[in-house]
Design a protein around this motif. Structure first.
Motif, PDB file in Angstrom:
ATOM      1  N   HIS A   1      42.417  50.541  12.828  1.00  0.00           N
ATOM      2  CA  HIS A   1      41.154  51.270  12.709  1.00  0.00           C
ATOM      3  C   HIS A   1      40.991  51.803  11.287  1.00  0.00           C
TER       4      HIS A   1
ATOM      5  N   VAL B   1      46.927  40.934  38.896  1.00  0.00           N
ATOM      6  CA  VAL B   1      46.069  41.810  38.101  1.00  0.00           C
ATOM      7  C   VAL B   1      44.759  41.088  37.774  1.00  0.00           C
TER       8      VAL B   1
ATOM      9  N   GLY C   1      43.247  39.273  39.656  1.00  0.00           N
ATOM     10  CA  GLY C   1      42.430  39.166  40.853  1.00  0.00           C
ATOM     11  C   GLY C   1      42.591  37.883  41.644  1.00  0.00           C
TER      12      GLY C   1
ATOM     13  N   THR D   1      47.045  45.774  45.388  1.00  0.00           N
ATOM     14  CA  THR D   1      46.108  46.578  44.606  1.00  0.00           C
ATOM     15  C   THR D   1      46.860  47.668  43.836  1.00  0.00           C
TER      16      THR D   1
ATOM     17  N   THR E   1      47.124  48.164  39.669  1.00  0.00           N
ATOM     18  CA  THR E   1      46.831  49.373  38.896  1.00  0.00           C
ATOM     19  C   THR E   1      48.103  49.900  38.221  1.00  0.00           C
TER      20      THR E   1
ATOM     21  N   ILE F   1      48.747  47.885  35.095  1.00  0.00           N
ATOM     22  CA  ILE F   1      47.842  48.252  34.005  1.00  0.00           C
ATOM     23  C   ILE F   1      48.232  49.601  33.423  1.00  0.00           C
TER      24      ILE F   1
ATOM     25  N   LEU G   1      45.521  45.549  29.412  1.00  0.00           N
ATOM     26  CA  LEU G   1      44.166  45.632  29.928  1.00  0.00           C
ATOM     27  C   LEU G   1      43.240  44.634  29.242  1.00  0.00           C
TER      28      LEU G   1
ATOM     29  N   LEU H   1      42.140  41.308  30.650  1.00  0.00           N
ATOM     30  CA  LEU H   1      41.180  41.226  31.753  1.00  0.00           C
ATOM     31  C   LEU H   1      39.824  40.730  31.296  1.00  0.00           C
TER      32      LEU H   1
ATOM     33  N   THR I   1      37.236  54.638  20.314  1.00  0.00           N
ATOM     34  CA  THR I   1      37.772  53.304  20.489  1.00  0.00           C
ATOM     35  C   THR I   1      37.076  52.730  21.707  1.00  0.00           C
ATOM     36  N   TYR I   2      37.248  51.498  21.975  1.00  0.00           N
ATOM     37  CA  TYR I   2      36.534  50.890  23.087  1.00  0.00           C
ATOM     38  C   TYR I   2      36.902  51.579  24.394  1.00  0.00           C
TER      39      TYR I   2
ATOM     40  N   ASP J   1      32.348  49.634  29.369  1.00  0.00           N
ATOM     41  CA  ASP J   1      30.895  49.612  29.365  1.00  0.00           C
ATOM     42  C   ASP J   1      30.291  50.904  29.894  1.00  0.00           C
TER      43      ASP J   1
ATOM     44  N   LYS K   1      27.491  44.441  25.414  1.00  0.00           N
ATOM     45  CA  LYS K   1      28.101  45.012  26.616  1.00  0.00           C
ATOM     46  C   LYS K   1      27.038  45.702  27.467  1.00  0.00           C
TER      47      LYS K   1
ATOM     48  N   GLU L   1      24.923  43.317  29.334  1.00  0.00           N
ATOM     49  CA  GLU L   1      25.669  42.807  30.479  1.00  0.00           C
ATOM     50  C   GLU L   1      25.563  43.763  31.655  1.00  0.00           C
TER      51      GLU L   1
ATOM     52  N   GLN M   1      40.372  42.952  42.745  1.00  0.00           N
ATOM     53  CA  GLN M   1      39.442  42.692  41.642  1.00  0.00           C
ATOM     54  C   GLN M   1      38.540  43.888  41.401  1.00  0.00           C
TER      55      GLN M   1
ATOM     56  N   ALA N   1      39.302  46.952  41.866  1.00  0.00           N
ATOM     57  CA  ALA N   1      40.089  47.985  41.193  1.00  0.00           C
ATOM     58  C   ALA N   1      40.207  47.693  39.699  1.00  0.00           C
ATOM     59  N   THR N   2      40.555  46.462  39.362  1.00  0.00           N
ATOM     60  CA  THR N   2      40.731  46.155  37.938  1.00  0.00           C
ATOM     61  C   THR N   2      39.392  46.199  37.205  1.00  0.00           C
TER      62      THR N   2
ATOM     63  N   ILE O   1      38.528  49.800  36.478  1.00  0.00           N
ATOM     64  CA  ILE O   1      39.314  50.346  35.365  1.00  0.00           C
ATOM     65  C   ILE O   1      38.815  49.779  34.042  1.00  0.00           C
ATOM     66  N   GLN O   2      38.630  48.499  34.043  1.00  0.00           N
ATOM     67  CA  GLN O   2      38.274  47.825  32.805  1.00  0.00           C
ATOM     68  C   GLN O   2      36.908  48.251  32.300  1.00  0.00           C
TER      69      GLN O   2
END
Lengths: 216, 216
Positions: free
Chosen positions: A14, A158, A160, A194, A198, A201, A208, A211, B87-88, B91, B136, B139, B195, B197-198, B201-202
């Motif tokens: 960064h 992870v 899916g 599941t 998690t 991750i 992450l 994904l 930071t990212y 979405d 993003k 989307e 899916q 769940a991920t 999180i994502q």
DNA sequence: TCCGGAATCCATCCAAAGGTGTAGGGGTGA
DNA sequence: TCACCCCTACACCTTTGGATGGATTCCGGA
């Protein structure tokens, strides 16, 4: 006679953070930033060029992971002194970074005094792991290691995939997939896929970023 | 006659990053950092005290989330100009921050030139969303909103609960849980709970921090 | 050389999850 | 008031997932 400065390499992707770090370190008496790098490949090049006393390195880097960079540098220069400087990245990364030869692991939330003190300490040959980090590490120690195959399966979970799909991807039977899952559930200390996902991750076992869907 | 400086408040919990930002901005002509805050509560206090022209704010903050801070500030001072600098973060956070009234959303990876240009632009009344972020956002637009109840269920799924357990926690029947799941799977565009769940999180719908186990 | 762990496979059983359709009560906005 | 959405709930059925036990091959360390 003039005292030698500690020569520091800053590796951080960064821009503003890196610039801030450099600015911060350069005004400190006895420290001198001799190089900067924004990604892993550049980091290795800069290290070779400058042979710094201390390398400050973020674990999340483009092109090559921080852990890989540490390993590489340590292979070439076993007495290199590396300090990991990162936001929290899950137990797994901490473990791997230290395993790879990092001498200290700092969180970006620390004060600049701590940072400078740690640089001096590491330069003097000491190691430094904050209590909070040490705790995570201790936790992790109680956990068994996943086998490579179990890791493959976990990764697919992870992402899916169903057991059938995992079997297809890894070219093994669904029954085998189930066997691996059963075993990895136990090792992770969870009861279903599941939770396994998690946990993977959260602990940084599966990054992450992986994904993100590849463009269709 | 001396030109007025743009008065900036920096809200960022990582000390070294904040110090770096302040150092970086203070040397720029026409900018002046009038306050700093390391958490959400402090941010609001500092804002009230200094009434800055521009507030640079990280979304991940202790004590109060960045989005909440933005909402609060905007409520008190509708013409406040806020730039999210993070930071990212998935979405969802982008969406919520802009929804709450942020004028720009920058990633920490940007150059200091971009940062400064954005500060000037926002001060001049413009908005600025980088292309990557806008994408993003676009989307996300195609996605339906989850209902509050669906969100509750999703949260429990991420925490590894079974349908029966979710029913118990939310005090509804397991059948109802299934109904909600069925509907949220569709909205998220996924086919099973793992899916979901991920994805949650994502995309930042459910914060990863909430996964940390509370001490037993 | 022998042992043990890893990886592979299989069958079986039960529980859990997911798909579909239906339906009543509550709230809200046109 | 009517239409619409959300939340709730149930029935029914299929598929998937997880637990268990047993089996073979391979490899590396004691």
């Amino acid at each position: 006679m003039i005292k030698e400065s500690i020569r520091v390499l800053v590796v951080e992707d960064h821009h503003v953070v890196r610039q801030g770090l450099v600015a911060l370190l350069n005004v400190v008496d006895g420290l001198e930033v001799v190089g900067e790098a924004a990604d892993g490949v550049e980091a290795i090049a800069q290290f070779r060029k400058h042979q710094p006393d201390i390398t400050l390195i973020d674990l999340r880097l483009p092109r090559m992971s921080g852990v890989d960079v540490i390993q590489r540098i340590r292979m070439e220069t076993p007495l290199a002194r590396l300090i990991v400087l990162t936001t929290y990245d899950g137990d797994e990364d901490i473990y791997r970074a230290l395993q790879a030869g990092a001498r200290a692991y700092l969180l970006k939330g620390m004060t600049s005094e701590e940072l400078i003190a740690t640089i001096r300490a590491v330069h003097a040959g000491k190691s430094h792991i904050p209590a909070a980090i040490a705790e995570k590490l201790a936790e992790r120690m109680g956990t068994e290691e996943l086998t490579p195959r179990e890791f493959d399966v976990l990764e697919q979970i992870v992402h899916g995939k169903s057991n059938k799909e995992i079997g297809a991807v890894l070219e093994i039977s669904e029954a085998t997939v189930k066997t691996h899952i059963n075993s990895l559930l136990g090792k992770l200390g969870v009861t279903d896929r599941t939770q396994a996902a998690t946990a993977a991750i959260q602990r940084g076992i599966v990054p992450l970023e992986s994904l993100r869907k590849p463009k269709s």
